[in-house]
Design a protein around this motif. Structure first.
Motif, PDB file in Angstrom:
ATOM      1  N   ALA A 126       0.837  -1.198   0.000  1.00  0.00           N
ATOM      2  CA  ALA A 126       0.000   0.000   0.000  1.00  0.00           C
ATOM      3  C   ALA A 126       0.873   1.249   0.000  1.00  0.00           C
ATOM      4  O   ALA A 126       1.994   1.246   0.512  1.00  0.00           O
ATOM      5  N   ASN A 127       0.351   2.335  -0.557  1.00  0.00           N
ATOM      6  CA  ASN A 127       1.063   3.608  -0.541  1.00  0.00           C
ATOM      7  C   ASN A 127       0.291   4.628   0.293  1.00  0.00           C
ATOM      8  O   ASN A 127      -0.747   4.319   0.892  1.00  0.00           O
ATOM      9  N   ALA A 128       0.789   5.845   0.314  1.00  0.00           N
ATOM     10  CA  ALA A 128       0.166   6.886   1.131  1.00  0.00           C
ATOM     11  C   ALA A 128      -1.246   7.200   0.660  1.00  0.00           C
ATOM     12  O   ALA A 128      -2.126   7.520   1.464  1.00  0.00           O
ATOM     13  N   ARG A 129      -1.471   7.110  -0.632  1.00  0.00           N
ATOM     14  CA  ARG A 129      -2.816   7.371  -1.154  1.00  0.00           C
ATOM     15  C   ARG A 129      -3.814   6.339  -0.646  1.00  0.00           C
ATOM     16  O   ARG A 129      -4.984   6.655  -0.414  1.00  0.00           O
ATOM     17  N   ASP A 142       9.449   9.100  -3.679  1.00  0.00           N
ATOM     18  CA  ASP A 142       9.424  10.448  -4.252  1.00  0.00           C
ATOM     19  C   ASP A 142       9.480  11.529  -3.182  1.00  0.00           C
ATOM     20  O   ASP A 142       9.757  12.691  -3.485  1.00  0.00           O
ATOM     21  N   GLY A 143       9.193  11.178  -1.934  1.00  0.00           N
ATOM     22  CA  GLY A 143       9.184  12.151  -0.849  1.00  0.00           C
ATOM     23  C   GLY A 143       7.905  12.973  -0.843  1.00  0.00           C
ATOM     24  O   GLY A 143       7.119  12.969  -1.803  1.00  0.00           O
ATOM     25  N   GLY A 144       7.672  13.679   0.258  1.00  0.00           N
ATOM     26  CA  GLY A 144       6.486  14.510   0.349  1.00  0.00           C
ATOM     27  C   GLY A 144       5.245  13.782   0.777  1.00  0.00           C
ATOM     28  O   GLY A 144       4.128  14.279   0.621  1.00  0.00           O
ATOM     29  N   VAL A 145       5.404  12.580   1.346  1.00  0.00           N
ATOM     30  CA  VAL A 145       4.268  11.776   1.785  1.00  0.00           C
ATOM     31  C   VAL A 145       3.719  12.272   3.127  1.00  0.00           C
ATOM     32  O   VAL A 145       2.508  12.352   3.329  1.00  0.00           O
ATOM     33  N   ILE A 146       4.609  12.630   4.035  1.00  0.00           N
ATOM     34  CA  ILE A 146       4.207  13.035   5.383  1.00  0.00           C
ATOM     35  C   ILE A 146       3.904  14.539   5.407  1.00  0.00           C
ATOM     36  O   ILE A 146       4.658  15.357   4.872  1.00  0.00           O
ATOM     37  N   ARG A 147       2.833  14.892   6.057  1.00  0.00           N
ATOM     38  CA  ARG A 147       2.379  16.279   6.137  1.00  0.00           C
ATOM     39  C   ARG A 147       3.366  17.132   6.928  1.00  0.00           C
ATOM     40  O   ARG A 147       3.920  16.687   7.955  1.00  0.00           O
TER      41      ARG A 147
END
Length: 844
Positions: A364-367, A425-430
């Motif tokens: 699973a991914n962040a989406r 890709d980075g940028g997953v965490i707020r």
């Protein structure tokens, strides 16, 4: 291949290849590409139509790694097993050859990727074990965690269950495979495309399988799952789970229970009936459009779509369970405003079952997490709307809809608003979730600005306008000063390197900044991966509870879909009984009714009560609607017993245990069977398995052979179904043999019906109305005319028909009046005797 001098990388490829099933191709990650070599390259290039090249004399092909979702479905659809070897370290940091590892093996039955799965269909991996006088069949949908096992007597029922499951792959032992290959007819032959996979016999060892299942379910005994004293079922379940987890290379902890089920718990539909009635797809395999499911499916979620499909394929046999569903459908239909609001609310929910599955197998991914939170966040609204209904089944489903506020809040606070698909890709965490991550991101993005500021400040402090802050991979960040300005260098500068025209220095501040900037992006990504993994593990704690809620929500969605269908098409509630009645007033074919519109489809009644109205013998013209009518009856029974309202003014149904159909003409050349042989095989299956609680619909029995042979067979079949104590079932028998109408004079339960026709000169109009009484005309030549048969052929056919009808009315010894030489010639050829009714035609 042994004579090829392999490079270290190719040796690594060969080692990886040796660790996967021999019939799988290997996608080997090399930088930004998946490459295939040797025989795999030849196979992949052929399936994917890729250019086949050569490297050091051996075949190779490949495609970009980001195109995997494009190419992988095509490989799997072609029945190719695929193993993926990923790079396990950054090539820029690797010393020597990059480490690679097989991360998963993908077969038709072990798919978890969304791009490879149909949202509205389960993807079953099955496993077959031969027990004592029975088969044990385990079925596992890895993508959802659904795990079931049953025991089946007979190859026919086993093949039907394969078809009903839509199984993609079946695991069997080498021992069973050898038996299948040695004994003709031993292997069940489902109509669905099924990949047979053989594994070592030890997969099926009972002790190992039992221990494997107990470890998976974290229990001390399997008795709670109903598997006590069922070693064949345990062996099948253990083997299929082991095969699945070995291919996934994961524990698959979302598979946390198994259900033992019986075929007797649902209305039995054999493979022939599944095809003839077009329940979930058309006879030509063009998808659900044009099928019964295509009419019923107004579901809003993938889980609801799969649930409804399962209900269509497995109508109930339990009176109370049917009534419970009908109560729920009726409550929804009678409150259209709440129904509309409920369906709109559910429409936000995505595939909870498969999201949880991907989370558990690490795919699973962040989406996916973000979608999980959005879907769970609507459950309070669903529960509030369901609270308006005082219906037992809806109350039960509502009680299983647990809420997840802590999980939703955790995900929403952690995941960025628009996260990338790839964690790398980075940028997953707020931003703001983790202070250390924020600092690393700042260092990575603001580093250049910080360096520019230092350069300007140092230029002003030292007065050296040509001073530059630079970087190289050997020394890192440094300050470069030309030799002309060395006298102006401050004392806190530390000399690092002397060049011809300049010298390079470092400062404590610059080294501190360097430690922050260099690797900040990599460190940020690593920390993000760690935070995401922690969030995933937090979500995994809710696996079973989410699965329970998802199943309940799927049930709500399926019931709401049936209610919406009833509302749109004017369906009425059937009345369910325990006797043998089947009484329909103004019934309509659900598929044609939806396609044509209720005001255009001609409704018809049905009267079968198991006594004086046990068999409807239906005669009438070609193309008048006999086949449509008898299929309609079977579909109405399926609808009623799955808990749906029906397209009729009223329906009274005594429960049916099995539906048998013999409709249409087709050959099966692959099995060496002619059209007539197929017809007889299907008829034999009916006569050998029918019970007094069954519904039988027959269309044109005996049409594949000579007239007298066919009539004799049809007559005997009708008598058997009516007279034999093991049968005496509700039957609709459509036929062109008008002679059969005489059965109504000698059989108490047979009644004649026909399709009404109006004649205007040489024109006829099909009224599509089933009325009492019989007919003695088929109007076949008229239908041939409508089909475009040339007029001379039509005229000649009418002449021949008139002669045949006169011959039929003459005494049987009229054959003696035929020319003697003609009769002798026919006898000598041996292809027909003097009593053959077709000799009249051949002599014209």
């Amino acid at each position: 291949m042994a004579d090829i001098n392999l490079t270290p990388m190719m040796q690594q490829y060969r080692e990886a290849k040796a660790s996967i099933p021999p019939d799988a191709v290997l996608l080997f990650r090399l930088g930004d590409f998946y490459e295939e070599f040797f025989e795999d390259a030849e196979k992949v290039s052929s399936v994917l139509e890729l250019t086949l090249t050569r490297r050091q004399g051996y075949p190779m092909c490949g495609f970009p790694y980001h195109a995997l979702d494009t190419y992988l479905p095509r490989l799997v659809a072609a029945g190719v097993k695929v193993a993926i070897a990923e790079q396990m370290e950054d090539p820029r940091l690797a010393k020597g050859i990059v480490k690679r590892q097989i991360t998963r093996v993908i077969t038709p039955g072990t798919i978890v990727d969304n791009a490879l799965l149909s949202p509205s269909c389960n993807n079953y991996l099955t496993c077959l074990v031969q027990g004592k006088d029975v088969w044990a069949l385990a079925s596992l949908d890895i993508s959802t965690g659904e795990f079931r096992v049953c025991r089946i007597a007979g190859n026919d029922k086993l093949a039907t269950e394969f078809n009903r499951l839509g199984a993609r792959e079946c695991v069997i032992s080498h021992r069973l495979d050898a038996r299948f290959n040695e004994e003709e007819g031993a292997r069940p032959e489902p109509r669905t495309k099924l990949l047979w996979t053989t594994v070592d016999n030890d997969y099926f060892d009972f002790s190992f399988a039992e221990d494997f299942l107990k470890r998976q379910f974290k229990v001390g005994t399997l008795d709670g799952f109903g598997l006590r004293d069922l070693p064949d079922a345990v062996s099948a379940a253990g083997a299929v789970l082991r095969y699945a987890t070995e291919n996934l290379r994961q524990d698959a902890s979302h598979i946390c229970r198994i259900e033992l089920y019986s075929l007797d718990s649902s209305l039995e539909l054999d493979s022939i009936s599944l095809r003839n009635l077009e329940l979930v797809e058309t006879m030509f395999g063009t998808g659900k459009n044009g099928s019964l499911l295509g009419v019923l499916d107004h579901t809003e979620t993938p889980m609801g779509g799969r649930k409804l499909r399962n209900w269509v394929l497995r109508p109930l046999c339990d009176h109370d369970a049917i009534v419970a569903r009908l109560d729920a459908v009726g409550a929804f239909r009678d409150d259209p405003l709440t129904l509309a609001e409920l369906r709109e609310t559910i429409g936000v929910v995505r595939d909870l079952e498969r999201i949880v599955g991907r989370l558990n197998v690490g795919n699973a991914n962040a989406r996916d997490l973000q979608t999980l939170a959005v879907s769970l966040d609507v459950l309070p609204g669903v529960k509030s709307l369901l609270a308006n209904f005082n219906v037992p089944l809806l109350e039960t489903l509502n009680g299983r809809l647990e809420l997840f506020p802590e999980l939703v809040e955790k995900i929403e606070s952690a995941i960025a608003e628009n996260p990338p698909a790839q964690l790398s890709d980075g940028g997953v965490i707020r931003a703001g979730y983790n202070a250390e991550l924020d600092e690393l991101r700042s260092a990575a993005t603001d580093g250049k600005a910080w360096l520019s500021q230092i350069q300007l400040r140092e230029q002003e402090r030292t007065g050296i306008r040509s001073l530059k802050v630079k970087y190289n991979s050997v020394f890192g960040y440094y300050i470069e000063v030309s030799k002309a300005n060395l006298s102006m260098v401050p004392e806190d500068y530390v000399r690092k390197q002397t060049l011809v025209n300049a010298e390079r220095f470092i400062t404590p501040e610059l080294k501190e900044l360097e430690s922050k900037i260099l690797g900040a992006e990599e460190k940020a990504k690593a920390l993000e991966a760690q935070l995401f993994q922690e969030l995933r593990e937090f979500a995994l704690q809710y696996t079973v509870r989410i699965q329970t809620a998802a199943d309940a929500l799927a049930g709500v969605d399926a019931l709401a879909s049936l209610a919406e269908c009833a509302r749109l098409h004017g369906y009425r509630r059937p009345r369910i009984f325990e006797d043998d009645r089947l009484i329909v007033k103004a019934g309509r074919h659900p598929v044609l009714d939806a396609a044509m519109g209720t005001d255009k489809f001609v409704p018809n009644d049905c009267l079968l009560d198991g006594d004086r109205n046990r068999m409807m013998l239906i005669t009438g013209p070609n193309m008048a609607g006999k086949s449509t009518y008898i299929r309609q009856t079977a579909l109405l029974v399926v609808l009623a017993q799955m808990g749906s309202f029906v397209p009729a003014e009223s329906m009274e149904l005594g429960l049916v245990d099995r539906i048998f159909t013999r409709v249409g003409a087709a050959d099966d050349l692959a099995r060496g069977q002619s059209t007539f042989m197929v017809e007889m095989v299907e008829t034999a299956n009916i006569l050998n398995h029918v019970t007094p609680k069954s519904l039988v619909i027959l269309d044109e029995i005996g049409r594949g052979t000579s007239t007298f042979d066919g009539l004799s067979i049809a007559w005997a079949v009708a008598e058997f179904l009516h007279d034999d104590p093991s049968c005496r079932c509700r039957t609709q028998f459509a036929t062109h043999y008008h002679e059969l109408t005489e059965l109504a004079q000698t059989r108490r339960g047979v009644n004649n019906y026909n399709v009404a026709v109006k004649e205007y000169g040489d024109q006829i109009i099909f009224l599509r109305q089933i009325v009492p009484g019989s007919t003695d005309r088929s109007y076949g030549i008229h239908v041939a005319k409508l089909a475009g048969i040339p007029q001379p052929v039509i005229e000649r056919a009418n002449v021949i028909l008139e002669l045949l009808e006169k011959a039929a009315d003459a005494p049987r010894d009229a054959i003696s009046a035929l020319p003697r030489q003609t009769v002798k010639a026919r006898r000598r050829k041996g292809d027909v005797d003097e009593n053959d009714d077709m000799i009249q035609l051949r002599l014209l």
